[in-house]
Design an enzyme around this catalytic site. Structure first.
Site, PDB file in Angstrom:
ATOM      1  N   VAL A  11      -0.699  -3.314 -12.794  1.00 56.80           N
ATOM      2  CA  VAL A  11      -1.430  -3.614 -13.974  1.00 56.80           C
ATOM      3  C   VAL A  11      -0.313  -3.354 -15.157  1.00 56.80           C
ATOM      4  CG1 VAL A  11      -3.418  -3.146 -15.473  1.00 56.80           C
ATOM      5  CG2 VAL A  11      -3.938  -3.686 -13.048  1.00 56.80           C
ATOM      6  N   LYS A 207     -16.487  -4.230 -16.358  1.00 62.00           N
ATOM      7  CA  LYS A 207     -15.439  -4.489 -15.206  1.00 62.00           C
ATOM      8  C   LYS A 207     -16.216  -4.258 -13.798  1.00 62.00           C
ATOM      9  CE  LYS A 207     -11.679  -4.613 -12.993  1.00 62.00           C
ATOM     10  NZ  LYS A 207     -11.012  -5.670 -12.729  1.00 62.00           N
ATOM     11  N   ASN A 211     -16.553  -6.983 -10.682  1.00 60.54           N
ATOM     12  CA  ASN A 211     -15.937  -6.943  -9.345  1.00 60.54           C
ATOM     13  C   ASN A 211     -17.144  -6.612  -8.240  1.00 60.54           C
ATOM     14  OD1 ASN A 211     -13.445  -7.061 -10.000  1.00 60.54           O
ATOM     15  ND2 ASN A 211     -12.999  -4.929  -9.585  1.00 60.54           N
ATOM     16  N   PHE A 252     -14.846 -17.896  -4.405  1.00 56.11           N
ATOM     17  CA  PHE A 252     -15.061 -16.474  -3.704  1.00 56.11           C
ATOM     18  C   PHE A 252     -16.157 -16.937  -2.623  1.00 56.11           C
ATOM     19  CE2 PHE A 252     -13.064 -12.854  -5.462  1.00 56.11           C
ATOM     20  CZ  PHE A 252     -12.315 -13.533  -6.381  1.00 56.11           C
ATOM     21  N   LEU A 253     -15.891 -18.106  -2.001  1.00 54.49           N
ATOM     22  CA  LEU A 253     -16.907 -18.522  -0.979  1.00 54.49           C
ATOM     23  C   LEU A 253     -16.277 -18.768   0.050  1.00 54.49           C
ATOM     24  CD1 LEU A 253     -19.800 -20.778  -2.801  1.00 54.49           C
ATOM     25  CD2 LEU A 253     -19.801 -18.311  -1.901  1.00 54.49           C
ATOM     26  N   CYS A 263      -8.688  -3.271  -5.530  1.00 55.67           N
ATOM     27  CA  CYS A 263     -10.007  -3.035  -6.395  1.00 55.67           C
ATOM     28  C   CYS A 263     -11.176  -2.992  -5.827  1.00 55.67           C
ATOM     29  CB  CYS A 263      -9.846  -4.085  -7.578  1.00 55.67           C
ATOM     30  SG  CYS A 263      -8.348  -3.948  -8.775  1.00 55.67           S
TER      31      CYS A 263
HETATM   32  N1  LIG Z   1      -4.149  -3.753  -9.117  1.00 58.68           N
HETATM   33  C1  LIG Z   1      -4.932  -4.668  -9.455  1.00 58.68           C
HETATM   34  O1  LIG Z   1      -4.970  -6.012  -9.153  1.00 58.68           O
HETATM   35  C2  LIG Z   1      -5.997  -4.427 -10.827  1.00 58.68           C
HETATM   36  C3  LIG Z   1      -6.550  -5.054 -11.398  1.00 58.68           C
HETATM   37  C4  LIG Z   1      -7.323  -4.753 -12.273  1.00 58.68           C
HETATM   38  C5  LIG Z   1      -7.667  -3.717 -12.616  1.00 58.68           C
HETATM   39  N2  LIG Z   1      -6.870  -2.590 -12.157  1.00 58.68           N
HETATM   40  C6  LIG Z   1      -7.040  -1.258 -12.431  1.00 58.68           C
HETATM   41  O2  LIG Z   1      -5.810  -0.871 -13.150  1.00 58.68           O
HETATM   42  C7  LIG Z   1      -5.765   0.753 -12.965  1.00 58.68           C
HETATM   43  C8  LIG Z   1      -4.391   0.660 -12.283  1.00 58.68           C
HETATM   44  O3  LIG Z   1      -4.064   0.081 -11.038  1.00 58.68           O
HETATM   45  P1  LIG Z   1      -2.745  -0.488 -10.651  1.00 58.68           P
HETATM   46  O4  LIG Z   1      -2.819  -1.052  -9.441  1.00 58.68           O
HETATM   47  O5  LIG Z   1      -1.755  -0.915 -11.508  1.00 58.68           O
HETATM   48  O6  LIG Z   1      -2.133   1.146  -9.921  1.00 58.68           O
HETATM   49  P2  LIG Z   1      -0.722   1.543  -9.491  1.00 58.68           P
HETATM   50  O7  LIG Z   1      -1.048   2.716  -8.573  1.00 58.68           O
HETATM   51  O8  LIG Z   1       0.047   0.420  -8.980  1.00 58.68           O
HETATM   52  O9  LIG Z   1       0.114   2.065 -11.049  1.00 58.68           O
HETATM   53  C9  LIG Z   1      -0.423   3.202 -11.399  1.00 58.68           C
HETATM   54  C10 LIG Z   1       0.840   3.920 -12.256  1.00 58.68           C
HETATM   55  O10 LIG Z   1       0.700   4.852 -13.022  1.00 58.68           O
HETATM   56  C11 LIG Z   1       1.430   5.935 -12.775  1.00 58.68           C
HETATM   57  N3  LIG Z   1       0.975   7.086 -13.540  1.00 58.68           N
HETATM   58  C12 LIG Z   1      -0.149   7.920 -12.796  1.00 58.68           C
HETATM   59  N4  LIG Z   1      -0.232   8.876 -13.937  1.00 58.68           N
HETATM   60  C13 LIG Z   1       0.467   8.683 -14.869  1.00 58.68           C
HETATM   61  C14 LIG Z   1       0.933   9.666 -15.979  1.00 58.68           C
HETATM   62  N5  LIG Z   1       0.163  10.587 -16.565  1.00 58.68           N
HETATM   63  N6  LIG Z   1       1.891   9.083 -16.849  1.00 58.68           N
HETATM   64  C15 LIG Z   1       2.407   8.087 -16.417  1.00 58.68           C
HETATM   65  N7  LIG Z   1       2.470   7.182 -15.553  1.00 58.68           N
HETATM   66  C16 LIG Z   1       1.293   7.721 -14.713  1.00 58.68           C
HETATM   67  C17 LIG Z   1       1.726   6.002 -11.370  1.00 58.68           C
HETATM   68  O11 LIG Z   1       2.997   6.536 -11.170  1.00 58.68           O
HETATM   69  C18 LIG Z   1       1.770   4.599 -10.807  1.00 58.68           C
HETATM   70  O12 LIG Z   1       3.121   3.816 -11.173  1.00 58.68           O
HETATM   71  C19 LIG Z   1      -6.672   1.110 -11.825  1.00 58.68           C
HETATM   72  O13 LIG Z   1      -7.757   1.696 -12.588  1.00 58.68           O
HETATM   73  C20 LIG Z   1      -7.085  -0.147 -11.163  1.00 58.68           C
HETATM   74  O14 LIG Z   1      -8.445  -0.181 -10.657  1.00 58.68           O
HETATM   75  C21 LIG Z   1      -6.297  -2.955 -11.082  1.00 58.68           C
END
Ligand SMILES: NC(=O)c1ccc[n+]([C@@H]2O[C@H](COP(=O)([O-])OP(=O)(O)OC[C@H]3O[C@@H](n4cnc5c(N)ncnc54)[C@H](O)[C@@H]3O)[C@@H](O)[C@H]2O)c1
Length: 451
Positions: A11, A207, A211, A252-253, A263
């Site tokens: 993200v 959110k 989901n 989504f069907l 997620c």
């Molecule tokens: N992946 C998706 O498709 C998606 C979609 C919508 C929302 N989200 C939400 O977004 C958020 C992030 O998801 P993601 O898939 O990108 O996770 P991810 O694990 O790919 O990335 C998270 C990053 O944060 C870094 N991090 C953690 N603590 C930190 C800190 N204190 N300082 C700096 N960096 C730090 C980690 O090293 C990691 O690189 C989650 O809450 C997830 O639920 C994800």
């Protein structure tokens, strides 16, 4: 506008690169040194179509940078996004907010002027209040507004989703923050993407509700698929028949092996926990979670049944490991449960995925990885499509038949027509397709040997 993005994962990196592409100056901060070094060296640590060009263009233009140095990253930032992970907490399934709170604690002393701190991570309702408390306690003089701006992008189509969102949800109560957030998203707003301002708690809940609803929709059609199998109906036609109703919609069907990914599994469970804590249990979501969990092993039993009731010492080839195509993300992928259940039944597993193998290696044991579908299918008694990558949509069945021990295709994504597959002398099993799809295993083997 100067923007800092804390967390540069799926993200943070996509959002950071897209915001830089709008013309903002974005510093992506991550505590993972290997990730930041790779990004600084021009390597993208994840697979997301189009991301490499987007990142390199914006780095070249001087609008996008990467650092592990938080103080440097947030310096002069008007907006600080928190996009760190919120995985399921070990043991109870609540969202683990430790990364979010750590980030809040570390940025608090660095705030020097009015700053909007925006939670992009998916966080339970009320988390924004907690973040605000942490910042105010650590730095009582901070001039800060804490905003919720949940992200809805889908991996595999993330850039397009960020650029053309159905809506942008922003939860806040501060007028200054509202004009800052309008400025952040101005290019999208001008492009007619609805910018929906709500209260912070409402945005947080939108959110999870979104989901959970989508997870329920998938689970609904999966259960209908099971009923189709017992009644001779065709789930694809049922989906089309109900999806043409505008109140339901066609997305989504698609019946399959159950939802997975980074997620839906964690977010549905976290929502269930939150609702229980507030004394308002969400029974539909609780059931969705239970049905989906059971489904993955049930799908493995379906594969075993297709193989005549036992896979002991037999080789099963798996195509597709990631939870969906066009990503390398293996988190909670149904393939993991299916492989485990087949191995529990004594199967030897070979597997192939266009992008997921490096991540998969760390998550499964005793799996032999092939370099393409044909090498993977060699000597297999069944070929199972778990993830519908385009690369699996036009396979050469003649070639597959030459290498497989038993020509049997278990198509968990319904990407083939059974007649077409059968015309190549294959047994074919889909999900929720008419009962005539099902040849008894004995007959399958006879067909295989006699052809
Ligand atoms: N992946 C998706 O498709 C998606 C979609 C919508 C929302 N989200 C939400 O977004 C958020 C992030 O998801 P993601 O898939 O990108 O996770 P991810 O694990 O790919 O990335 C998270 C990053 O944060 C870094 N991090 C953690 N603590 C930190 C800190 N204190 N300082 C700096 N960096 C730090 C980690 O090293 C990691 O690189 C989650 O809450 C997830 O639920 C994800």
């Amino acid at each position: 506008m100067r923007i800092a993005m804390i967390g540069s994962g799926y993200v943070g990196l996509v959002s950071g690169a897209c915001l830089a592409d709008f013309g903002h100056e974005v510093a992506c901060v991550d505590k993972d040194e290997a990730k930041v070094s790779a990004l600084q060296a021009g390597r993208i640590p994840i697979y997301e179509p189009g991301l490499d060009d987007l990142v390199s263009d914006n780095v070249k233009a001087g609008r996008l940078s990467f650092t592990t140095d938080l103080a440097k990253g947030v310096e002069d930032a008007e907006v600080i996004f928190i996009a760190v992970g919120t995985p399921a907490r070990r043991g109870d399934g609540h969202a683990d907010l430790s990364f979010v709170y750590d980030a809040a604690r570390s940025i608090a002393p660095l705030l020097r002027k009015f700053t909007v701190v925006v939670t992009k991570s998916t966080v339970p309702v009320g988390t924004g209040d907690e973040i605000e408390k942490i910042i105010r306690k650590t730095n009582p003089s901070a001039d800060v507004a804490v905003v919720s701006n949940p992200e809805f992008l889908r991996e595999g189509a993330a850039i397009d989703d960020f650029r053309r969102p159905d809506r942008i949800v922003v939860g806040l109560s501060d007028e200054r923050a509202q004009s800052v957030m309008t400025e952040v998203y101005r290019p999208l707003y001008l492009n007619q993407a609805p910018l929906l301002f709500t209260g912070r708690r409402t945005a947080e809940l939108i959110k999870y509700a979104g989901n959970a609803f989508l997870a329920m929709k998938i689970t609904f059609i999966n259960e209908i698929a099971d009923l189709c199998e017992q009644t001779g109906a065709n789930v694809q036609q049922v989906a089309q028949g109900i999806g043409l109703d505008n109140r339901i919609g066609p997305k989504f069907l698609h019946a399959g092996p159950g939802y997975g990914g980074s997620c839906f599994p964690k977010d549905t469970v976290a929502l269930v926990k939150t609702a229980q804590d507030y004394g308002t249990p969400l029974r539909l979501v609780e059931t969705t979670v239970a049905v989906n969990t059971a489904r993955k092993r049930a799908i493995a039993r379906k594969i075993i049944a297709a193989c005549g009731g036992s896979v002991s010492d037999r080789k099963i080839a798996i195509l597709g490991l990631t939870f969906k195509p066009n990503t390398d993300d293996m988190r909670e992928s149904p393939a993991l449960d299916i492989i485990q259940a087949l191995q529990d039944g004594g199967a030897m597993i070979s597997a192939y995925d266009p992008e997921g193998i490096p991540n998969a290696r760390a998550m499964v044991d005793s799996v032999e990885f092939g370099s393409d579908p044909y090498e993977t299918a060699r000597d297999a008694e069944a070929l199972v499509i778990v993830t519908e990558w385009n690369a699996f949509r036009a396979m050469d069945f003649k070639r597959l038949k030459q290498v497989m021990k038993t020509p049997l295709l278990v198509d968990l994504r319904n990407i083939y027509r059974k007649d077409e597959v059968r015309s190549h002398g294959f047994g074919y099993i889909g999900v929720g397709r008419p009962t005539e799809d099902y040849l008894s295993p004995v007959r399958l083997n006879v067909t295989a040997q006699s052809s």
